[in-house]
Motif scaffolding. Structure first.
Motif, short mmCIF file in Angstrom:
data_model
loop_
_atom_site.label_atom_id
_atom_site.label_comp_id
_atom_site.label_asym_id
_atom_site.label_seq_id
_atom_site.Cartn_x
_atom_site.Cartn_y
_atom_site.Cartn_z
N ALA A 281 0.82 -1.21 0.00
CA ALA A 281 0.00 0.00 0.00
C ALA A 281 0.86 1.26 0.00
CB ALA A 281 -0.91 0.00 1.23
N SER A 282 2.11 1.15 0.44
CA SER A 282 2.99 2.32 0.54
C SER A 282 3.90 2.49 -0.68
CB SER A 282 3.91 2.18 1.76
OG SER A 282 3.18 1.86 2.91
N CYS A 283 3.92 1.50 -1.54
CA CYS A 283 4.97 1.43 -2.56
C CYS A 283 4.62 2.19 -3.84
CB CYS A 283 5.22 -0.04 -2.89
SG CYS A 283 6.44 -0.27 -4.19
N MET A 284 5.54 3.07 -4.25
CA MET A 284 5.29 3.86 -5.45
C MET A 284 5.36 3.01 -6.72
SD MET A 284 8.83 5.96 -5.88
CE MET A 284 10.42 5.15 -5.84
N VAL A 285 6.15 1.96 -6.69
CA VAL A 285 6.21 1.09 -7.87
C VAL A 285 4.90 0.31 -7.99
CG1 VAL A 285 7.47 -0.75 -9.04
CG2 VAL A 285 8.72 0.93 -7.66
N ALA A 286 4.43 -0.21 -6.86
CA ALA A 286 3.15 -0.93 -6.87
C ALA A 286 2.01 -0.02 -7.32
CB ALA A 286 2.85 -1.49 -5.48
N ASN A 287 2.19 1.26 -7.03
CA ASN A 287 1.18 2.22 -7.45
C ASN A 287 1.17 2.41 -8.96
OD1 ASN A 287 -0.86 4.06 -6.67
ND2 ASN A 287 0.54 5.76 -7.09
N GLU A 288 2.29 2.09 -9.59
CA GLU A 288 2.43 2.28 -11.03
C GLU A 288 2.04 1.04 -11.83
OE1 GLU A 288 3.27 4.80 -13.09
OE2 GLU A 288 3.14 6.14 -11.38
N THR A 289 2.26 -0.14 -11.22
CA THR A 289 1.99 -1.36 -11.98
C THR A 289 1.44 -2.47 -11.08
OG1 THR A 289 3.01 -3.13 -13.30
CG2 THR A 289 4.45 -2.00 -11.75
N ASP A 290 0.40 -3.13 -11.56
CA ASP A 290 -0.22 -4.20 -10.77
C ASP A 290 0.69 -5.41 -10.60
OD1 ASP A 290 -2.45 -2.71 -10.53
OD2 ASP A 290 -3.58 -3.70 -12.14
N LYS A 291 1.67 -5.56 -11.50
CA LYS A 291 2.48 -6.78 -11.42
C LYS A 291 3.47 -6.76 -10.24
CE LYS A 291 6.07 -5.49 -14.78
NZ LYS A 291 6.58 -5.77 -16.13
N TYR A 292 3.72 -5.58 -9.68
CA TYR A 292 4.68 -5.49 -8.57
C TYR A 292 3.95 -5.35 -7.25
CZ TYR A 292 8.67 -4.05 -5.78
OH TYR A 292 9.65 -3.99 -4.82
N ARG A 293 4.05 -6.38 -6.43
CA ARG A 293 3.42 -6.39 -5.12
C ARG A 293 4.43 -6.91 -4.10
NH1 ARG A 293 0.62 -3.38 -7.08
NH2 ARG A 293 -1.61 -3.42 -7.52
N PRO A 294 5.13 -6.02 -3.36
CA PRO A 294 6.17 -6.49 -2.45
C PRO A 294 5.69 -7.52 -1.43
CG PRO A 294 5.75 -4.11 -2.19
CD PRO A 294 5.02 -4.56 -3.40
N ARG A 295 4.50 -7.34 -0.89
CA ARG A 295 4.00 -8.34 0.09
C ARG A 295 3.90 -9.71 -0.55
NH1 ARG A 295 0.16 -11.58 0.95
NH2 ARG A 295 -0.92 -10.88 -0.92
N LYS A 296 3.40 -9.75 -1.77
CA LYS A 296 3.20 -11.02 -2.48
C LYS A 296 4.56 -11.68 -2.75
CE LYS A 296 0.17 -13.47 -5.00
NZ LYS A 296 -0.96 -14.13 -4.36
#
Ligand code: SF4
Ligand code: SF4
Length: 164
Positions: free
Chosen positions: A37-52
């Motif tokens: 929820a905090s990640c700027m990369v995750a905010n840009e692309t659905d494929k990047y999810r650090p928790r996952k």
């Protein structure tokens, strides 16, 4: 029964990473998802999810993680680290993952190509020097950065985040 259903989680990968510099804190993760929820990369692309991605490590999906381009998308901004209530440093964990992946020859082409390009002419993108030259805007009393930055940012996003 599919391969996915037969997968048996194990902690070998967690133990392996825990012994490497940067990987020590991985077992503290409680999978709350604040990092994503905090990640700027995750905010840009659905494929990047650090928790996952951390979840895959915890489950022991070593091959899948080490051959993935995803750990290479972390910008090491550490926003997730500031917000993680468990004190997990994802930037450090993914650095340890990338080092291990590189040792085993898994460097995404886009990054090894970029290293070659920088070694060749000192720029990350083949035509960025041309873009910069096009910005002889100072001579025209125009802002020297505005157009170039915008164009360059779009190219970086396209190449490194969208994977085009
Ligand atoms: S790394 Fe921290 S913020 Fe992310 S899922 Fe684990 S405990 Fe939550
Ligand atoms: S350090 Fe990496 S995972 Fe964490 S918020 Fe920044 S880009 Fe996202």
């Amino acid at each position: 029964m599919t391969d996915k259903e037969r997968f048996v989680p194990n902690s070998d990968f967690v133990e392996e990473l825990s012994k490497r510099p940067g990987g020590e804190g991985i077992s503290k993760c409680v999978q709350c998802g604040i990092c994503t929820a905090s990640c700027m990369v995750a905010n840009e692309t659905d494929k990047y999810r650090p928790r996952k991605l951390i979840q895959k490590i915890i489950l022991g999906k070593r091959e899948e993680v080490l051959t993935s381009e995803l750990p290479w998308l972390c910008m090491t901004c550490r926003m997730c680290e500031e917000r993680c209530q468990e004190g997990v440093s994802i930037a450090e964990i993914f650095r340890a993952v990338r080092e291990l992946a590189a040792e085993e020859g898994h460097i995404p082409d886009v990054f090894s190509d970029t290293v070659d390009l920088i070694a060749e002419d000192g720029w990350m993108l083949a035509d960025s020097y041309t873009d910069f030259q096009e910005d002889d805007r100072l001579d025209l009393e125009l802002d020297p950065d505005l157009g170039w930055n915008c164009k360059f940012s779009k190219k970086v996003k396209k190449r490194y985040i969208d994977g085009e």
